[in-house]
Design an enzyme around this catalytic site. Structure first.
Site, mmCIF file in Angstrom:
data_model
loop_
_atom_site.group_PDB
_atom_site.id
_atom_site.type_symbol
_atom_site.label_atom_id
_atom_site.label_comp_id
_atom_site.label_asym_id
_atom_site.label_seq_id
_atom_site.Cartn_x
_atom_site.Cartn_y
_atom_site.Cartn_z
ATOM 1 N N ASP A 9 0.881 -1.171 0.000
ATOM 2 C CA ASP A 9 0.000 0.000 0.000
ATOM 3 C C ASP A 9 0.920 1.223 0.000
ATOM 4 O O ASP A 9 2.139 1.084 0.138
ATOM 5 C CB ASP A 9 -0.893 -0.008 1.260
ATOM 6 C CG ASP A 9 -1.805 1.216 1.345
ATOM 7 O OD1 ASP A 9 -2.336 1.629 0.297
ATOM 8 O OD2 ASP A 9 -1.976 1.773 2.447
ATOM 9 N N SER A 10 0.321 2.405 -0.095
ATOM 10 C CA SER A 10 1.136 3.620 -0.066
ATOM 11 C C SER A 10 1.629 3.939 1.346
ATOM 12 O O SER A 10 2.449 4.829 1.513
ATOM 13 C CB SER A 10 0.309 4.790 -0.595
ATOM 14 O OG SER A 10 -0.837 4.968 0.221
ATOM 15 N N TYR A 41 -1.090 8.180 -3.033
ATOM 16 C CA TYR A 41 -1.368 7.727 -4.396
ATOM 17 C C TYR A 41 -2.585 8.460 -4.967
ATOM 18 O O TYR A 41 -2.623 8.805 -6.145
ATOM 19 C CB TYR A 41 -1.717 6.229 -4.391
ATOM 20 C CG TYR A 41 -0.575 5.250 -4.315
ATOM 21 C CD1 TYR A 41 0.753 5.661 -4.218
ATOM 22 C CD2 TYR A 41 -0.844 3.878 -4.338
ATOM 23 C CE1 TYR A 41 1.776 4.723 -4.142
ATOM 24 C CE2 TYR A 41 0.178 2.942 -4.270
ATOM 25 C CZ TYR A 41 1.483 3.366 -4.163
ATOM 26 O OH TYR A 41 2.480 2.441 -4.099
ATOM 27 N N GLY A 42 -3.587 8.639 -4.119
ATOM 28 C CA GLY A 42 -4.890 9.113 -4.588
ATOM 29 C C GLY A 42 -4.888 10.490 -5.215
ATOM 30 O O GLY A 42 -5.817 10.847 -5.942
ATOM 31 N N CYS A 72 -4.582 -1.763 -1.539
ATOM 32 C CA CYS A 72 -4.846 -0.349 -1.780
ATOM 33 C C CYS A 72 -5.906 -0.258 -2.877
ATOM 34 O O CYS A 72 -5.711 -0.796 -3.965
ATOM 35 C CB CYS A 72 -3.539 0.299 -2.238
ATOM 36 S SG CYS A 72 -3.728 1.977 -2.827
ATOM 37 N N ASN A 73 -7.011 0.403 -2.580
ATOM 38 C CA ASN A 73 -8.071 0.535 -3.587
ATOM 39 C C ASN A 73 -7.592 1.331 -4.792
ATOM 40 O O ASN A 73 -7.927 1.011 -5.940
ATOM 41 C CB ASN A 73 -9.276 1.260 -2.982
ATOM 42 C CG ASN A 73 -9.962 0.442 -1.924
ATOM 43 O OD1 ASN A 73 -9.547 0.467 -0.767
ATOM 44 N ND2 ASN A 73 -10.977 -0.305 -2.302
ATOM 45 N N THR A 74 -6.820 2.372 -4.521
ATOM 46 C CA THR A 74 -6.376 3.260 -5.598
ATOM 47 C C THR A 74 -5.457 2.519 -6.576
ATOM 48 O O THR A 74 -5.619 2.619 -7.799
ATOM 49 C CB THR A 74 -5.644 4.481 -4.999
ATOM 50 O OG1 THR A 74 -6.481 5.075 -4.003
ATOM 51 C CG2 THR A 74 -5.304 5.498 -6.065
ATOM 52 N N CYS A 180 -10.990 3.006 0.697
ATOM 53 C CA CYS A 180 -9.537 3.251 0.755
ATOM 54 C C CYS A 180 -9.058 2.560 2.023
ATOM 55 O O CYS A 180 -9.699 2.680 3.079
ATOM 56 C CB CYS A 180 -9.265 4.754 0.816
ATOM 57 S SG CYS A 180 -7.601 5.212 1.360
ATOM 58 N N HIS A 182 -6.768 3.120 4.067
ATOM 59 C CA HIS A 182 -6.471 3.999 5.208
ATOM 60 C C HIS A 182 -7.717 4.280 6.059
ATOM 61 O O HIS A 182 -7.614 4.540 7.253
ATOM 62 C CB HIS A 182 -5.904 5.335 4.710
ATOM 63 C CG HIS A 182 -4.444 5.283 4.383
ATOM 64 N ND1 HIS A 182 -3.956 4.650 3.270
ATOM 65 C CD2 HIS A 182 -3.363 5.771 5.047
ATOM 66 C CE1 HIS A 182 -2.636 4.762 3.253
ATOM 67 N NE2 HIS A 182 -2.256 5.442 4.320
#
Ligand code: DGL
Length: 239
Positions: A9-10, A41-42, A72-74, A180, A182
């Site tokens: 993930d970020s 990322y988003g 990570c969804n993004t 997301c 997070h």
């Protein structure tokens, strides 16, 4: 194939996904990569997110990972199909907003809000998912939120007022979808905003179950006692 499972993930968001994977697959080893150098990322253009996601996949597969979880969804909406295409037979699992489970539970007139990053909001994949949902989902992009969570994860109460302000116009919603990784850190806060009268959907469980299913299918699930399970943590940093 043997080896650990790579998860990236970020930043800290994917740790929630890692936790679910470890709970479900206690005999596996994991390598977690937080791509802090490219966080958030988003807020980046598509090409930057794809480049960052490919670099993470490359790092983890180069270290001998047998499978990958894009936690990570993004990164999932941006690059999971291309990562799968590049790594052929490897198990690659993405993180998707739990839109379908939420739709099943929604009342006839009810609606849910889906909190997502800007990049997810813009993506074809997310919009196709919403299109199939008879407009019962209201997407909200909150550009600052993931970074605020990353920076305040040690005392998340600091962002309480900001989180409250996001939902001001949606107090009649029946459910909130966390789009997301997070956002899992603000689950309790969202519950409090709605006085406990809201259903919250997180995609982390679904990703962990999918990982188990895919590893079973490919015959790569670690057997009990086969190894001493380990978790290794890696991070990229801004120079
Ligand atoms: N955690 C990521 C997600 O699930 C994005 C956070 C970021 O913007 O870096 O979408």
């Amino acid at each position: 194939m043997r080896g650990p499972i790579g998860v990236f993930d970020s930043g800290v968001g994917g740790l929630n996904v890692l936790k679910k994977c470890v709970e479900l697959l206690p005999d596996e080893s994991f390598i977690y990569l937080a791509d802090k150098a490219n966080m958030p990322y988003g807020n980046r253009p598509r090409e930057d997110i794809a480049r960052a996601a490919f670099a993470c996949a490359d790092t983890l597969f180069s270290r001998g990972c047998k499978a990958l979880v894009v936690a990570c969804n993004t990164a999932t909406v941006t690059a999971v199909d291309d990562i799968r295409a590049l790594y052929g037979s490897r198990v690659v699992v993405g993180l998707e907003p739990a839109v379908r489970p939420c739709i099943k539970q929604l009342g006839k007139r009810g609606y849910a809000v889906a909190l997502v990053t800007q990049a997810t909001y813009r993506s074809d994949r997310f919009n196709k998912l919403l299109f199939s949902c008879e407009k019962k989902i209201v997407p909200i992009a909150v550009p600052e939120l993931a970074k605020l969570i990353e920076d305040n994860v040690d005392d998340i109460s600091r962002i309480n007022d900001f989180v409250k302000s996001i939902f001001r116009d949606y107090m009649d919603a029946e459910a909130v979808i966390l789009g997301c990784s997070h956002y899992t850190y603000i689950t309790d806060m969202i519950n409090a905003v709605y006085g406990g009268k809201i259903k919250i959907y997180d995609g982390a469980d679904g990703a962990a179950r999918r990982l188990k299913y895919c590893l079973e299918l490919s015959g790569e699930l670690a057997k009990k006692g086969e190894q001493t399970p380990k978790i290794e943590f890696l991070s990229t940093y801004k120079e």
